[in-house]
Design a protein around this motif. Structure first.
Motif, PDB file in Angstrom:
ATOM      1  N   ARG A 119       0.848  -1.188   0.000  1.00  9.59           N
ATOM      2  CA  ARG A 119       0.000   0.000   0.000  1.00  9.59           C
ATOM      3  C   ARG A 119       0.884   1.238   0.000  1.00  9.59           C
ATOM      4  O   ARG A 119       1.581   1.478   0.986  1.00  9.59           O
ATOM      5  CB  ARG A 119      -0.918  -0.015   1.216  1.00  9.59           C
ATOM      6  CG  ARG A 119      -1.960  -1.146   1.084  1.00  9.59           C
ATOM      7  CD  ARG A 119      -2.950  -1.138   2.182  1.00  9.59           C
ATOM      8  NE  ARG A 119      -2.341  -1.469   3.455  1.00  9.59           N
ATOM      9  CZ  ARG A 119      -3.030  -1.544   4.594  1.00  9.59           C
ATOM     10  NH1 ARG A 119      -4.324  -1.328   4.604  1.00  9.59           N
ATOM     11  NH2 ARG A 119      -2.436  -1.833   5.718  1.00  9.59           N
ATOM     12  N   TRP A 120       0.934   2.074  -1.016  1.00 11.32           N
ATOM     13  CA  TRP A 120       0.189   1.968  -2.238  1.00 11.32           C
ATOM     14  C   TRP A 120       1.124   2.273  -3.391  1.00 11.32           C
ATOM     15  O   TRP A 120       1.009   3.280  -4.052  1.00 11.32           O
ATOM     16  CB  TRP A 120      -0.988   2.974  -2.236  1.00 11.32           C
ATOM     17  CG  TRP A 120      -2.096   2.513  -1.335  1.00 11.32           C
ATOM     18  CD1 TRP A 120      -3.028   1.559  -1.619  1.00 11.32           C
ATOM     19  CD2 TRP A 120      -2.418   2.956  -0.020  1.00 11.32           C
ATOM     20  NE1 TRP A 120      -3.901   1.386  -0.549  1.00 11.32           N
ATOM     21  CE2 TRP A 120      -3.540   2.229   0.436  1.00 11.32           C
ATOM     22  CE3 TRP A 120      -1.820   3.897   0.844  1.00 11.32           C
ATOM     23  CZ2 TRP A 120      -4.097   2.419   1.691  1.00 11.32           C
ATOM     24  CZ3 TRP A 120      -2.386   4.064   2.091  1.00 11.32           C
ATOM     25  CH2 TRP A 120      -3.519   3.335   2.500  1.00 11.32           C
ATOM     26  N   PHE A 162      -1.860  -7.202 -10.283  1.00 10.78           N
ATOM     27  CA  PHE A 162      -1.025  -6.527 -11.272  1.00 10.78           C
ATOM     28  C   PHE A 162      -1.675  -6.667 -12.646  1.00 10.78           C
ATOM     29  O   PHE A 162      -1.890  -7.772 -13.123  1.00 10.78           O
ATOM     30  CB  PHE A 162       0.353  -7.189 -11.256  1.00 10.78           C
ATOM     31  CG  PHE A 162       1.371  -6.532 -12.126  1.00 10.78           C
ATOM     32  CD1 PHE A 162       2.161  -5.509 -11.642  1.00 10.78           C
ATOM     33  CD2 PHE A 162       1.558  -6.948 -13.440  1.00 10.78           C
ATOM     34  CE1 PHE A 162       3.118  -4.911 -12.441  1.00 10.78           C
ATOM     35  CE2 PHE A 162       2.501  -6.354 -14.248  1.00 10.78           C
ATOM     36  CZ  PHE A 162       3.286  -5.328 -13.746  1.00 10.78           C
ATOM     37  N   PHE A 163      -1.971  -5.533 -13.265  1.00 13.18           N
ATOM     38  CA  PHE A 163      -2.759  -5.556 -14.498  1.00 13.18           C
ATOM     39  C   PHE A 163      -2.151  -4.616 -15.540  1.00 13.18           C
ATOM     40  O   PHE A 163      -1.972  -3.437 -15.284  1.00 13.18           O
ATOM     41  CB  PHE A 163      -4.190  -5.117 -14.167  1.00 13.18           C
ATOM     42  CG  PHE A 163      -5.150  -5.130 -15.343  1.00 13.18           C
ATOM     43  CD1 PHE A 163      -5.002  -6.023 -16.394  1.00 13.18           C
ATOM     44  CD2 PHE A 163      -6.224  -4.251 -15.359  1.00 13.18           C
ATOM     45  CE1 PHE A 163      -5.896  -6.035 -17.456  1.00 13.18           C
ATOM     46  CE2 PHE A 163      -7.132  -4.250 -16.414  1.00 13.18           C
ATOM     47  CZ  PHE A 163      -6.966  -5.141 -17.464  1.00 13.18           C
ATOM     48  N   VAL A 164      -1.791  -5.161 -16.689  1.00 17.41           N
ATOM     49  CA  VAL A 164      -1.331  -4.355 -17.816  1.00 17.41           C
ATOM     50  C   VAL A 164      -2.281  -4.629 -18.982  1.00 17.41           C
ATOM     51  O   VAL A 164      -2.117  -5.612 -19.707  1.00 17.41           O
ATOM     52  CB  VAL A 164       0.117  -4.697 -18.227  1.00 17.41           C
ATOM     53  CG1 VAL A 164       0.602  -3.744 -19.315  1.00 17.41           C
ATOM     54  CG2 VAL A 164       1.052  -4.645 -17.030  1.00 17.41           C
ATOM     55  N   PHE A 200      -1.822  -1.082 -13.654  1.00 13.91           N
ATOM     56  CA  PHE A 200      -2.770  -0.776 -12.580  1.00 13.91           C
ATOM     57  C   PHE A 200      -2.703  -1.816 -11.482  1.00 13.91           C
ATOM     58  O   PHE A 200      -2.350  -2.959 -11.722  1.00 13.91           O
ATOM     59  CB  PHE A 200      -4.216  -0.837 -13.096  1.00 13.91           C
ATOM     60  CG  PHE A 200      -4.549   0.153 -14.158  1.00 13.91           C
ATOM     61  CD1 PHE A 200      -4.948   1.427 -13.821  1.00 13.91           C
ATOM     62  CD2 PHE A 200      -4.489  -0.208 -15.491  1.00 13.91           C
ATOM     63  CE1 PHE A 200      -5.278   2.333 -14.812  1.00 13.91           C
ATOM     64  CE2 PHE A 200      -4.812   0.702 -16.485  1.00 13.91           C
ATOM     65  CZ  PHE A 200      -5.208   1.979 -16.144  1.00 13.91           C
ATOM     66  N   CYS A 201      -3.126  -1.391 -10.283  1.00 18.12           N
ATOM     67  CA  CYS A 201      -3.538  -2.350  -9.272  1.00 18.12           C
ATOM     68  C   CYS A 201      -5.033  -2.524  -9.502  1.00 18.12           C
ATOM     69  O   CYS A 201      -5.772  -1.554  -9.559  1.00 18.12           O
ATOM     70  CB  CYS A 201      -3.289  -1.829  -7.866  1.00 18.12           C
ATOM     71  SG  CYS A 201      -3.878  -2.972  -6.601  1.00 18.12           S
ATOM     72  N   MET A 254      -2.325   3.529  -7.101  1.00 20.58           N
ATOM     73  CA  MET A 254      -1.345   2.457  -7.284  1.00 20.58           C
ATOM     74  C   MET A 254      -1.220   2.142  -8.769  1.00 20.58           C
ATOM     75  O   MET A 254      -1.561   1.058  -9.225  1.00 20.58           O
ATOM     76  CB  MET A 254      -1.797   1.238  -6.491  1.00 20.58           C
ATOM     77  CG  MET A 254      -0.643   0.426  -5.982  1.00 20.58           C
ATOM     78  SD  MET A 254      -1.167  -0.764  -4.795  1.00 20.58           S
ATOM     79  CE  MET A 254       0.121  -1.968  -5.051  1.00 20.58           C
ATOM     80  N   ILE A 255      -0.733   3.126  -9.504  1.00 22.50           N
ATOM     81  CA  ILE A 255      -0.667   3.011 -10.956  1.00 22.50           C
ATOM     82  C   ILE A 255       0.745   3.329 -11.418  1.00 22.50           C
ATOM     83  O   ILE A 255       1.529   3.912 -10.676  1.00 22.50           O
ATOM     84  CB  ILE A 255      -1.652   3.986 -11.645  1.00 22.50           C
ATOM     85  CG1 ILE A 255      -1.455   5.395 -11.088  1.00 22.50           C
ATOM     86  CG2 ILE A 255      -3.073   3.518 -11.464  1.00 22.50           C
ATOM     87  CD1 ILE A 255      -2.318   6.444 -11.757  1.00 22.50           C
TER      88      ILE A 255
END
Ligand code: CUA
Length: 285
Positions: free
Chosen positions: A76-77, A114-116, A146-147, A158-159
């Motif tokens: 965080r974060w 975790f996202f792309v 992104f989170c 959280m980017i």
């Protein structure tokens, strides 16, 4: 007409019973027909498209042996990244184009993800366990990361970016990252780290309180502490607050700051302290 009842109801003995049973039978047999159709389509699709889904699954989960391994830490974060030769970065993942990259991920606190979107990869990041994913970027450029698991008040900050660069540029970046701060006034390096290492998410430098106290005019102040007592904000208090944030918390703030142990090197902590010191007189509170 005699109503003999059915599997679900006893024989009927009223004028309403036959009509109710007829409607019941109609719904019952119609449902069976549609159930059979849906199950047939599912079974057929699983069989018909098995090379597709199964191969796709294997491609996603079998990581190429020669992949470049980067450690990803969620907390965080912010995101931090550790590269094979000791370089680190926060919220900015730098990778070479056209090379498989393996991400070995874990969390220091809660569940993140975790996202792309541009790479079509998404993987949960958990405390006390490693998860993995991989990708091979096909084009240079900067792509959003992104989170994507709600992880608290600043989840939306959280980017970051995945910066895909050429092989040479990647080597140069690794080298300059190990020399970062050299030949630069120490406060300026601190100012850079303030943004790069995501202090900016929770600490303002314009006097406004945020998740954490503002840095403006902070140095040299007496602060009241949670649980009683006061502390003078000096070099040692700042260092302690960066490495063991829960030790002495300023009154009125939540104990939500993560430790930067292992994220910041000594030289970087020195630079941040120098930067906070430089914000002492630069404006009114
Ligand atoms: Cu981390 Cu949401």
């Amino acid at each position: 007409m005699k109503d003999n009842g059915n599997l679900f109801l006893p024989p009927g003995h009223s004028t309403i019973a036959p009509g109710t049973d007829a409607l019941f039978d109609f719904i019952y047999y119609t449902s069976i027909v549609f159930f059979a159709i849906v199950v047939f389509v599912i079974v057929y699709s699983v069989w018909r498209f098995r090379p597709w889904g199964f191969k796709g699954y294997l491609r996603l989960f079998i990581i190429p042996k020669d992949a470049l391994e980067i450690k990803v830490t969620g907390q965080r974060w912010f995101w931090s990244f550790d590269y094979p030769d000791g370089a680190t970065s926060v919220n900015d993942l730098v990778v070479p184009v056209g090379k498989p990259v393996k991400l070995l991920m874990s969390s220091k606190d809660v569940i993140h993800s975790f996202f792309v979107p541009s790479f079509r990869i998404k993987m949960d990041v958990l405390p006390n366990r490693y998860t993995m994913t991989w990708f091979e970027a096909t084009d240079t450029g900067a792509y959003d990361l992104f989170c994507t698991e709600y992880c608290g008040a600043k989840h939306s900050s959280m980017i970051g970016k995945v910066r895909v660069v050429g092989e040479r540029e990647y080597a140069q970046w690794l080298e300059s990252s190990s020399k970062a701060g050299e030949g630069m006034p120490v406060e300026d390096y601190g100012a850079k780290l303030y943004a790069q290492k995501a202090c900016i998410t929770c600490h303002s430098v314009d006097g406004k309180a945020s998740t954490g106290p503002t840095f403006l005019g902070l140095f040299g102040e007496q602060v009241k502490l949670e649980g009683g007592g006061t502390a003078t904000v000096d070099e040692n208090y700042l260092r302690e607050s960066i490495l063991s944030p829960q030790a002495r918390i300023a009154l009125g703030y939540q104990p939500v700051m993560p430790t930067f142990q292992g994220v910041l090197k000594d030289k970087q902590i020195d630079a941040l302290i120098a930067y906070i010191k430089s914000l002492k007189e630069s404006g009114s509170k």
